[in-house]
Write a protein that holds these residues in place. Structure first.
Motif, short mmCIF file in Angstrom:
data_model
loop_
_atom_site.label_atom_id
_atom_site.label_comp_id
_atom_site.label_asym_id
_atom_site.label_seq_id
_atom_site.Cartn_x
_atom_site.Cartn_y
_atom_site.Cartn_z
N LEU A 70 57.86 100.30 50.92
CA LEU A 70 58.75 99.17 50.66
C LEU A 70 60.11 99.47 51.28
O LEU A 70 60.97 100.09 50.64
N PRO A 71 60.32 99.08 52.54
CA PRO A 71 61.58 99.40 53.22
C PRO A 71 62.80 98.89 52.45
O PRO A 71 62.79 97.77 51.91
N ILE A 72 63.83 99.71 52.39
CA ILE A 72 65.05 99.34 51.66
C ILE A 72 65.66 98.06 52.21
O ILE A 72 66.18 97.23 51.47
N ARG A 80 59.38 89.98 48.48
CA ARG A 80 58.53 89.44 47.41
C ARG A 80 57.06 89.51 47.80
O ARG A 80 56.20 89.82 46.98
N GLU A 81 56.77 89.24 49.08
CA GLU A 81 55.39 89.29 49.55
C GLU A 81 54.85 90.72 49.51
O GLU A 81 53.71 90.95 49.12
N LYS A 82 55.69 91.68 49.88
CA LYS A 82 55.27 93.08 49.88
C LYS A 82 54.97 93.55 48.46
O LYS A 82 53.96 94.24 48.20
N SER A 87 50.86 94.65 44.01
CA SER A 87 50.20 94.27 42.76
C SER A 87 48.74 93.88 43.00
O SER A 87 47.84 94.27 42.23
N LEU A 88 48.49 93.13 44.05
CA LEU A 88 47.13 92.70 44.36
C LEU A 88 46.24 93.89 44.71
O LEU A 88 45.06 93.93 44.33
N THR A 89 46.80 94.83 45.44
CA THR A 89 46.03 96.02 45.84
C THR A 89 45.65 96.85 44.62
O THR A 89 44.50 97.27 44.46
N ARG A 90 46.62 97.09 43.76
CA ARG A 90 46.33 97.86 42.54
C ARG A 90 45.32 97.15 41.66
O ARG A 90 44.40 97.77 41.11
N GLN A 91 45.47 95.85 41.52
CA GLN A 91 44.53 95.09 40.70
C GLN A 91 43.11 95.20 41.26
O GLN A 91 42.14 95.36 40.53
N SER A 92 43.00 95.15 42.59
CA SER A 92 41.69 95.22 43.23
C SER A 92 41.03 96.57 42.98
O SER A 92 39.85 96.64 42.64
N VAL A 93 41.80 97.65 43.15
CA VAL A 93 41.25 98.99 42.91
C VAL A 93 40.81 99.14 41.46
O VAL A 93 39.75 99.72 41.16
N GLN A 94 41.60 98.60 40.55
CA GLN A 94 41.27 98.73 39.13
C GLN A 94 40.05 97.88 38.74
O GLN A 94 39.35 98.20 37.79
N LYS A 95 39.79 96.83 39.50
CA LYS A 95 38.56 96.05 39.29
C LYS A 95 37.35 96.94 39.49
O LYS A 95 36.41 96.96 38.68
N LEU A 96 37.35 97.70 40.60
CA LEU A 96 36.22 98.59 40.88
C LEU A 96 36.13 99.68 39.82
O LEU A 96 35.03 100.03 39.36
N ASN A 97 37.27 100.21 39.41
CA ASN A 97 37.29 101.22 38.37
C ASN A 97 36.64 100.70 37.09
O ASN A 97 35.82 101.38 36.46
#
Length: 283
Positions: A70-72, A80-82, A87-97
């Motif tokens: 997340l560049p300063i 906001r998009e980053k 959030s979307l990436t973490r949610q996706s990984v936790q779905k598989l978990n």
């Protein structure tokens, strides 16, 4: 004295998901992995499970360029998009978990999800804090912790990716690990990608004291893999063997192999008798 773990089991993302399709499972291999862990748990093996993200996480991470952090200077809509991408990436990984934990629970395995992103810290993509005390407490009470590659806060980059292979190295430095087993979509390590003509299966690889190995291995990486692919996994295996001075061998076998429970539960595996690759110290 370090707490003991009989086996750290790494379930490869490619083994239980279709990496070319976003958030797509391979139900058969995933169930095989869960059944393998059940057999080992039922036989009294103390184990920790770590899984890759596969198609749960890698696609989002690539789309939002998560590993650039997340560049300063990033502001406004781009920032906001980053953050949304994180959030979307973490949610996706936790779905598989959660899918894997549910599969284990259905088989009667007392699995507990443990996401490193909640408390582990990186600095310029290097792990600087990986508290494993909770893992030790869970093991003490008979649970099976299920960790995974994750996104973590990064003191320099804001956030970055923690690979499952780095998680395994941290576990091996924090516990007395008897063996590490990689369950993959192939039966072991080849001298080149197994899809190439004349690829030769390597039943054993020896690591010298200086960290070099006795086999020449040519590797490749999926375009959807943002954590280093097979090269990182091999280097992780070599480092574990070297750092443990050979006390912790590493095995690579197919997730759907009938030999997988044997490799996980047997202290001294002879790779001539089971179909896997054994990575050990050159003696």
């Amino acid at each position: 004295m370090l707490p003991k773990i009989d086996a750290v089991i790494k379930i490869g993302g490619s083994a239980v998901t279709n990496k070319s399709e976003k958030e797509t499972l391979k139900p058969g291999p995933l169930q095989k992995a869960a059944e393998c862990i059940r057999q080992c748990h039922d036989s009294g093996i103390t184990c920790v499970v770590v899984h890759g993200a596969g198609s749960f996480g890698h696609h989002h991470a690539r789309e939002f360029k998560i590993n650039k952090g997340l560049p300063i200077a990033l502001s406004g809509k781009d920032r906001r998009e980053k953050i949304l991408g994180y959030s979307l990436t973490r949610q996706s990984v936790q779905k598989l978990n959660q899918v894997l934990v549910n599969a284990l629970l259905e088989l009667g395995v007392p699995a507990i999800a443990f996401s490193p992103g909640d408390s582990w810290l990186l600095q310029q993509r290097e792990l600087v804090r990986g508290p494993t005390e909770t893992v030790g407490r869970l093991l003490k009470h008979g649970f099976v912790p299920v960790l995974h590659g994750d996104l973590c806060m990064d003191d320099i980059l804001g956030f970055s990716i923690l690979s499952g292979d780095t998680v395994i190295k941290k576990l091996c430095s924090s516990f007395d690990v008897k063996r590490v087993v990689f369950l993959t979509d192939v039966c072991g390590i080849y001298d080149r990608p197994p899809s190439e003509p004349d690829a030769q299966f390597l039943p054993s690889i020896c690591v010298r004291a200086d960290g070099t190995v006795t086999a020449g291995i040519k590797t490749s990486q999926s375009q959807n893999d943002v954590t280093g692919g097979i090269l990182l996994k091999l280097n992780t295996a070599f480092d574990i063997v070297k750092q443990s001075e050979g006390r912790c061998p590493v095995f690579v076998c197919a997730v759907d192999s009938s030999d997988a429970p044997v490799v996980i539960s047997t202290s001294d595996v002879d790779s001539r008798n089971v179909h896997c690759t054994k990575i050990s110290m050159l003696t």
